[in-house]
Design an enzyme around this catalytic site. Structure first.
Site, PDB file in Angstrom:
ATOM      1  CE1 TYR A 146      -3.085   3.073   0.904  1.00  0.00           C
ATOM      2  CE2 TYR A 146      -1.863   3.215   2.964  1.00  0.00           C
ATOM      3  CZ  TYR A 146      -2.765   3.756   2.061  1.00  0.00           C
ATOM      4  OH  TYR A 146      -3.342   4.967   2.323  1.00  0.00           O
ATOM      5  CG  LEU A 193      -7.160   1.585  18.484  1.00  0.00           C
ATOM      6  CD1 LEU A 193      -7.249   0.140  18.934  1.00  0.00           C
ATOM      7  CD2 LEU A 193      -5.935   2.261  19.101  1.00  0.00           C
TER       8      LEU A 193
HETATM    9  N1  UDP Z   1      -4.658  -1.806  17.052  1.00  0.00           N
HETATM   10  C1  UDP Z   1      -4.970  -2.646  18.101  1.00  0.00           C
HETATM   11  N2  UDP Z   1      -6.147  -3.340  18.039  1.00  0.00           N
HETATM   12  C2  UDP Z   1      -7.016  -3.251  16.978  1.00  0.00           C
HETATM   13  C3  UDP Z   1      -6.677  -2.364  15.920  1.00  0.00           C
HETATM   14  C4  UDP Z   1      -5.491  -1.667  15.981  1.00  0.00           C
HETATM   15  O1  UDP Z   1      -4.227  -2.777  19.081  1.00  0.00           O
HETATM   16  O2  UDP Z   1      -8.054  -3.930  16.971  1.00  0.00           O
HETATM   17  C5  UDP Z   1      -3.405  -1.028  17.130  1.00  0.00           C
HETATM   18  C6  UDP Z   1      -2.485  -1.248  15.933  1.00  0.00           C
HETATM   19  O3  UDP Z   1      -1.655  -2.357  16.158  1.00  0.00           O
HETATM   20  C7  UDP Z   1      -1.711   0.074  15.885  1.00  0.00           C
HETATM   21  C8  UDP Z   1      -2.723   1.094  16.401  1.00  0.00           C
HETATM   22  O4  UDP Z   1      -3.740   0.344  17.085  1.00  0.00           O
HETATM   23  O5  UDP Z   1      -0.618   0.055  16.763  1.00  0.00           O
HETATM   24  C9  UDP Z   1      -3.389   1.890  15.296  1.00  0.00           C
HETATM   25  O6  UDP Z   1      -3.844   0.969  14.320  1.00  0.00           O
HETATM   26  P1  UDP Z   1      -4.747   1.417  13.095  1.00  0.00           P
HETATM   27  O7  UDP Z   1      -5.071   0.193  12.296  1.00  0.00           O
HETATM   28  O8  UDP Z   1      -5.908   2.228  13.582  1.00  0.00           O
HETATM   29  O9  UDP Z   1      -3.834   2.405  12.271  1.00  0.00           O
HETATM   30  P2  UDP Z   1      -2.352   2.207  11.626  1.00  0.00           P
HETATM   31  O10 UDP Z   1      -1.431   2.956  12.554  1.00  0.00           O
HETATM   32  O11 UDP Z   1      -2.062   0.755  11.545  1.00  0.00           O
HETATM   33  O12 UDP Z   1      -2.475   2.869  10.305  1.00  0.00           O
END
Ligand code: UDP
Length: 328
Positions: A146, A193
């Site tokens: 991506y 998240l």
């Molecule tokens: N995360 C988590 N549980 C979830 C979804 C996300 O602990 O169900 C964590 C993920 O590992 C990251 C942070 O939350 O460290 C933000 O994740 P998100 O997918 O929102 O955004 P990213 O930073 O990956 O673009």
């Protein structure tokens, strides 16, 4: 949107039926611009196109590209595939859907003399830099397909701008969250998240999984820079009016403050009044410990000033959107 009134522009917004595209369209309309949304509805929703925008269903390159013959002042290009995991499983969908589509759109812009482009880029272009906060000078070394496709488009835009006089800006988003009026995040496959945590509060999910609590951070959970979607949207108008012919500028958009996964969950508990059960799970592949933006360039060069920087404020707007959707 901006403090300086600008003359109305005739704009095309690709992907304007998606989360960020719909909020940006709403704000551009409020600022007095004329907006045509082009969206193939592969991930967007027709009812997310704000009232007052013209909606044309179709692919950004084919349909959007030919519509440019009407004469537009600029394109805001959101339409893209944006799931990191899927990009690793099905790279063809991302190289074609993101890079090939964007190249055809760029060619159509050139053919029809469309002077401005604002492109939706991402912090994923940087990969996992050792130094934080991340400035635009940080080497772009994406760790997933991506991010690689968004970087390839950024590079193409640089050469088109130089060669053909396009006024272009790429905005590299960090973690976009929150909602605006009736426009918010509703992905069929939810991976982010804040929406996931709010699904627990709304009873759509039993508990949230914390992906790793052994990171080298204050509480052991990963830290991200959450930016309100309205602040993000407003940077697009500033970019449109501030772009210079023949130049391609790149700006990071984030608040410059990091919040851990546990802090986000706590904020959601505070805002919703729900206990939100959480369990620690394995780290998610490819997740860096800390991603925080240095957005000084956007502030200095575009006069951008994020106004909704509190985590509770961001979560509260996302929560209002969830409650509204549930009541419908
Ligand atoms: N995360 C988590 N549980 C979830 C979804 C996300 O602990 O169900 C964590 C993920 O590992 C990251 C942070 O939350 O460290 C933000 O994740 P998100 O997918 O929102 O955004 P990213 O930073 O990956 O673009």
């Amino acid at each position: 949107m901006s403090d300086t009134p600008s003359s109305p522009l005739k704009l095309m917004v690709t992907g304007g039926a998606g989360y960020i595209g719909s909020v940006c369209t709403a704000r551009l309309l409020e600022a007095g611009h004329e907006v045509t949304v082009v969206d193939d509805l592969s991930t967007g929703h027709a009812d997310a196109v704000p009232d007052g925008a013209r909606f044309v269903a179709g692919d950004a390159a084919e349909v959007g590209g030919s519509l440019l013959a009407e004469g537009f002042d600029g394109v805001v290009h959101f339409a893209a595939k944006s799931l990191v995991g899927e990009s690793m499983q099905d790279p063809s969908k991302y190289w074609h859907g993101n890079v090939a589509t964007s190249l055809r759109l760029l060619d159509a812009m050139r053919e029809h003399g469309t002077p401005r482009l604002v492109f939706s880029s991402t912090a994923a272009t940087y990969g996992e830099p050792a130094v934080t906060p991340i400035a635009e000078s940080t080497p772009a070394e994406p760790t997933n397909t991506y991010g690689a496709t968004k970087l390839a488009i950024d590079q193409a835009i640089t050469s088109y701008a130089r060669a053909h006089g396009l006024a272009a800006v790429s905005l590299r988003y960090f973690n976009v969250a929150g909602a605006y009026g009736g426009f918010g995040e509703r992905h069929t496959t939810e991976t982010h998240l804040i929406p996931i945590v709010l699904q627990v509060a709304s009873g759509e999910r039993h508990r949230v999984q914390i992906y790793g609590d052994d990171y080298p951070t204050g509480d052991g959970t990963a830290v991200r820079d959450y930016i309100h979607v309205v602040d993000l949207a407003d940077a697009h108008e500033l970019a449109l009016t501030g772009a210079t012919a023949g130049e391609h500028e790149i700006y990071n958009l984030g608040n410059g403050t990091g919040f851990s996964v546990r802090q986000v969950i706590d904020s959601c508990r505070e805002v919703t009044g729900h206990p939100i059960p959480a369990v620690v799970a394995q780290r998610r592949d490819g997740d860096p410990a800390v991603l925080v933006a240095a957005s000084d360039r956007a502030r200095e060069m575009l006069g951008w000033q994020p106004r909704r920087t509190g985590l509770n404020e961001i979560v509260a707007d996302a929560w209002s959107f969830v409650q509204r959707r549930i009541q419908q």
